[in-house]
Design a protein around this motif. Structure first.
Motif, PDB file in Angstrom:
ATOM      1  N   GLU A  28      -7.424  -1.906  -1.822  1.00 16.85           N
ATOM      2  CA  GLU A  28      -8.196  -0.666  -1.894  1.00 16.85           C
ATOM      3  C   GLU A  28      -7.415   0.429  -2.629  1.00 16.85           C
ATOM      4  N   THR A  29      -6.117   0.508  -2.368  1.00 16.84           N
ATOM      5  CA  THR A  29      -5.275   1.518  -3.014  1.00 16.84           C
ATOM      6  C   THR A  29      -5.213   1.283  -4.523  1.00 16.84           C
ATOM      7  N   ALA A  58      -8.618   2.172  -6.090  1.00 11.74           N
ATOM      8  CA  ALA A  58      -8.818   3.623  -6.088  1.00 11.74           C
ATOM      9  C   ALA A  58      -7.957   4.301  -7.145  1.00 11.74           C
ATOM     10  N   GLY A  59      -6.811   3.684  -7.481  1.00 10.67           N
ATOM     11  CA  GLY A  59      -5.912   4.253  -8.480  1.00 10.67           C
ATOM     12  C   GLY A  59      -6.246   3.874  -9.898  1.00 10.67           C
ATOM     13  N   ASP A  93      -2.841  -5.271   4.355  1.00  7.37           N
ATOM     14  CA  ASP A  93      -2.942  -3.813   4.479  1.00  7.37           C
ATOM     15  C   ASP A  93      -3.929  -3.307   3.416  1.00  7.37           C
ATOM     16  N   ALA A  94      -3.800  -2.056   3.030  1.00 11.03           N
ATOM     17  CA  ALA A  94      -4.757  -1.442   2.094  1.00 11.03           C
ATOM     18  C   ALA A  94      -4.321  -1.570   0.636  1.00 11.03           C
ATOM     19  N   THR A  95      -3.543  -2.596   0.314  1.00  6.59           N
ATOM     20  CA  THR A  95      -3.062  -2.770  -1.057  1.00  6.59           C
ATOM     21  C   THR A  95      -4.218  -2.828  -2.060  1.00  6.59           C
ATOM     22  N   ALA A 150       0.824  -1.216   0.000  1.00  3.37           N
ATOM     23  CA  ALA A 150       0.000   0.000   0.000  1.00  3.37           C
ATOM     24  C   ALA A 150       0.855   1.261   0.000  1.00  3.37           C
ATOM     25  N   GLU A 151       2.034   1.192   0.610  1.00  9.82           N
ATOM     26  CA  GLU A 151       2.902   2.365   0.656  1.00  9.82           C
ATOM     27  C   GLU A 151       3.525   2.665  -0.700  1.00  9.82           C
ATOM     28  N   LEU A 185       2.400   1.456  -3.810  1.00  8.57           N
ATOM     29  CA  LEU A 185       1.501   1.427  -4.963  1.00  8.57           C
ATOM     30  C   LEU A 185       1.125   2.797  -5.530  1.00  8.57           C
ATOM     31  N   PRO A 186       0.868   3.824  -4.709  1.00  8.01           N
ATOM     32  CA  PRO A 186       0.517   5.119  -5.316  1.00  8.01           C
ATOM     33  C   PRO A 186       1.584   5.628  -6.280  1.00  8.01           C
TER      34      PRO A 186
END
Length: 492
Positions: free
Chosen positions: A43-44, A47-48, A39-41, A13-14, A16-17
């Motif tokens: 969802e991230t 969302a991207g 973690d938020a992998t 998640a850290e 991926l953006p």
């Protein structure tokens, strides 16, 4: 023509953006295969704008990546790791490069330059690789290898090729020592388990070499480096790596000089245009006290560095130190002008190399330079505003105090009042300031003595001046007692 950007991810998640932003520049679709994130992998990724698929992890990186390939629909695939991204300058070149060669059917893909950087500072770490990251989505191009997976041409057609795209640079942030150690421990366990079951890969020597080197088992790293060097088939872009690992491992395990010399000669003979090897050998020779050999190696390394350096090369890390030590060697020979030139080259390579800066300032002092001369010289190497704080601190303990004050006025960091007084030469005022500070501290301690334990009170009493302990009619003692009384709220 359609391009698919693919990645497999677990707890990314850290990262991926940054990956999504890089791929979005050229990709028509983004495929993220999650292998069990907590973690938020997921969802991230969604969302991207990525399509997300799930793959049950089976300790096989190739299987996971081939699963991603099967979900892609592009004519071309850009397949990186989650902690890799194209630089802003080169991301926009990916599509134009692929389009320029799309009609050349014998070209299966492209090899790009991967540069390791510090995730916190963005600094280049001096380690690079050439990696396959862009290729056609065709049945004969598949990932092979449960770990250290790589793309292979399974068609058997030797005419098909991968081009080296020098204009593309891929940054890799997952290279901190702790991350690499964890990855190496994981990879070594998987490698050894696979080999114990009878499955061996032609590139195992490369992977074992890197694992043992990261885990600081230099004897095994050197052994596998020699095995990797002897392989008839070398990985594209990885030909230099076994020589680097062998030379550094021998040095770190304090091998015999003759063995290190032989490894250096072999590396230099095989790769005569690579600056890394003379830089490594020069550092070893200098630290062993072989100054003449170090000087020769550093001179050769810096020449090669100036001609062949590419951002991210290991020689870029060594260059400031190499120039500094060439300067020191020139000084030993009484060649001060040459020494100054080397120190300046060191600072042009890395302006925060303080050893070279201090050495240059010392030489300027020996020539009788004035503060104004020093400012003129430094302004040719540094930004007068942006680097003012660095220069002020570096100059503070030199024979150029006025130059230190000059930069202090232009920088954000300020000297203390007492330091400024000392730099202007007003020693009496600085001494008075120190006495005042000590008296103020003593008064505060005496006024609040009851707040301390008996043991601490005894320690404090030893540090207090006589005026805080004994009755006296001396004016200075009366002044101190009045100060203590004010601080404690009492009246005298």
């Amino acid at each position: 023509m359609k391009i698919s950007a693919c990645v497999i991810a677990k707890n990314e998640a850290e990262n991926l953006p940054r990956w999504l932003a890089s791929m979005r520049v050229f990709a028509d679709e983004m495929i993220v295969v999650d292998t069990g994130s907590t973690d938020a992998t997921v969802e991230t990724a969604r969302a991207g704008g990525a399509e997300v698929y799930h793959f049950d992890w089976i300790n096989d990186f190739a299987a996971a990546k081939n699963f991603a390939l099967d979900r892609a629909s592009g004519d071309w695939v850009v397949f990186t790791d989650a902690d890799e991204y194209f630089t802003d300058e080169t991301a926009s070149r990916v599509r134009s490069l692929v389009e320029a060669h799309d009609a050349e059917k014998q070209i299966d893909g492209f090899i790009v330059r991967l540069v390791n950087i510090d995730m916190e500072t963005g600094a280049l770490l001096g380690t690079t690789a050439q990696v396959q990251r862009i290729f056609r989505r065709l049945p004969h191009l598949r990932f092979v290898g449960s770990i250290h997976e790589h793309v292979e041409n399974l068609s058997g057609d030797p005419a098909r090729t991968m081009l080296y795209a020098e204009e593309l640079v891929l940054y890799h942030t997952g290279y901190s020592p702790q991350i690499m150690r964890q990855k190496s421990e994981r990879d070594l366990e998987l490698l050894l388990a696979r080999r114990a079951s009878g499955h061996r890969d032609k590139m195992d020597a490369y992977h074992l070499m890197d694992c043992y080197y990261t885990l600081e088992d230099y004897e095994k790293a050197a052994a596998y480096a020699r095995e990797a060097m002897a392989l008839p088939e070398q990985p594209v872009g990885g030909e230099e790596r076994p020589h680097t690992v062998l030379l550094q491992s021998l040095i770190l395990m304090s091998a015999a000089d003759a063995e290190i010399d032989a490894a250096y000669a072999a590396a230099l003979g095989r790769f005569p245009e690579t600056a890394d090897f003379p830089m490594i050998y020069g550092t070893y020779a200098w630290e062993r006290g072989y100054l003449a050999a170090a000087q020769r190696a550093y001179a050769a390394g810096t020449r090669l560095h100036e001609v062949h350096y590419r951002p991210g090369d290991l020689s870029g890390v060594f260059a400031p130190l190499a120039y500094e030590r060439l300067g020191a060697a020139a000084e030993l020979c009484g060649e001060k002008e040459a020494a100054a030139a080397f120190y300046i080259r060191s600072l042009r390579t890395q302006k925060r190399h303080l050893t070279s800066l201090k050495a240059l300032l010392r030489l300027l002092a020996e020539t009788g330079a004035e503060a104004a001369d020093v400012v003129v010289a430094l302004n040719e190497l540094y930004d007068e505003q942006a680097d003012a704080g660095l220069l002020a601190q570096a100059l503070a303990d030199t024979p150029f105090p006025l130059a230190a004050l000059y930069y202090e006025k232009r920088g954000g960091a300020k000297f203390s009042v007492r330091r400024r007084l000392l730099l202007t030469g007003d020693v009496c005022a600085a001494a008075a300031s120190l006495i005042e500070d000590r008296e103020r501290t003593a008064a505060v301690a005496a006024a609040h003595m009851e707040a301390f334990s008996p043991e601490d009170q005894g320690r404090i009493a030893l540090l207090l001046p006589r005026s805080c302990r004994d009755l006296s009619a001396a004016p200075e003692d009366m002044r101190m007692r009045r100060r203590i009384a004010r601080l404690s709220g009492e009246r005298i």
